[in-house]
Scaffold this motif. Structure first.
Motif, PDB file in Angstrom:
ATOM      1  N   PRO A  55       0.822  -1.271  -0.167  1.00 36.55           N
ATOM      2  CA  PRO A  55      -0.028  -0.017   0.066  1.00 36.55           C
ATOM      3  C   PRO A  55       0.814   1.231   0.177  1.00 36.55           C
ATOM      4  CG  PRO A  55      -0.972  -1.506   1.515  1.00 36.55           C
ATOM      5  CD  PRO A  55       0.426  -2.190   1.143  1.00 36.55           C
ATOM      6  N   VAL A  80      -5.626  -0.150   0.116  1.00 34.72           N
ATOM      7  CA  VAL A  80      -4.863   1.117   0.460  1.00 34.72           C
ATOM      8  C   VAL A  80      -5.983   1.660   1.713  1.00 34.72           C
ATOM      9  CG1 VAL A  80      -4.351   3.548  -0.008  1.00 34.72           C
ATOM     10  CG2 VAL A  80      -3.719   1.652  -1.492  1.00 34.72           C
ATOM     11  N   ARG A  84      -4.734   1.755   5.535  1.00 28.47           N
ATOM     12  CA  ARG A  84      -4.079   3.041   5.518  1.00 28.47           C
ATOM     13  C   ARG A  84      -3.703   3.386   7.054  1.00 28.47           C
ATOM     14  NH1 ARG A  84      -8.586   7.568   3.786  1.00 28.47           N
ATOM     15  NH2 ARG A  84     -10.393   6.665   4.763  1.00 28.47           N
TER      16      ARG A  84
END
Length: 225
Positions: A55, A80, A84
């Motif tokens: 990611p 992602v 995150r």
């Protein structure tokens, strides 16, 4: 490809990468060190999957084009969105401004659109041959893209209608609809008042009449074929 899949063939400082029609490429692990990328274009890599995707590749990404790679764009952005907090730098906000993809269905989900909302100003769907119309959930996801200024549907041959919630995209300035021949009318609620440019070809007589009505309420709208 065996063990070579874990070898990263590109320098970590690379900022732009184009991979075109490379069916031998099967794992995103090959790109896992490319955390400085600002532009990534993957086209016709039909065997490439999200396996091994890092990611952090998205940390500085401004432009992403994924075409002819099955559901790869949605798979990457989902990863992602879900990782995150865990894997990306503290306070990470997506910098992605431009996205081209052929997967309308995969992209228009709330987690991805929430992720992209801060910066995405250009979204282009091209050659999606499956999507016929947006579901209510997909409509809601599209409306999360509050920075969107340009939206395009190109060669989406199955698409029978434009999003009904287009009028709610209050930042939209340009709409391009090219060679989506099954679209026979404009959304019932019309287009956003912010729209300044409409490119549409082909257009039915019904669409032309509806555009004339829209122009009466939005005289600043420029219409081109």
């Amino acid at each position: 490809m065996g063990e070579s899949e874990t070898i990263c063939p590109f320098p970590a400082s690379l900022r732009k990468l184009d991979v075109f029609e490379e069916p031998s490429m099967k794992s995103m692990a090959l790109l896992s060190n490319l955390t400085s990328l600002t532009t990534l274009r993957l086209s016709g890599c039909s065997n490439l999957t999200v396996d091994g995707f890092n990611p952090l590749i998205a940390a500085n990404l401004i432009q992403l084009l994924v075409h002819g790679c099955n559901t790869l764009a949605a798979d990457m952005l989902s990863e992602v969105a879900s990782q995150r907090v865990k894997l990306l730098p503290a306070g990470y906000i997506s910098r992605l401004e431009v996205l081209f993809t052929d997967d309308i269905c995969g992209l228009l989900v709330a987690p991805i659109c929430n992720l992209l909302a801060p910066a995405l100003h250009t979204l282009e769907f091209m050659e999606d041959e499956r999507m016929e119309s947006l579901t209510e959930e997909q409509e809601k996801a599209l409306q999360l893209l509050t920075s969107l200024q340009k939206l395009s549907f190109l060669y989406c041959v199955a698409l029978q209608s434009l999003p009904q919630g287009l009028h709610r995209l209050s930042s939209l300035k340009e709409l391009c609809v090219f060679d989506c021949q099954k679209i026979r009318s404009m959304p019932k609620e019309g287009l956003p008042v912010s729209l300044r440019k409409l490119l549409m070809n082909p257009r039915s007589t019904e669409i032309d009449e509806q555009i004339e009505k829209i122009k009466r309420t939005n005289p600043d709208l420029s219409v081109e074929e």
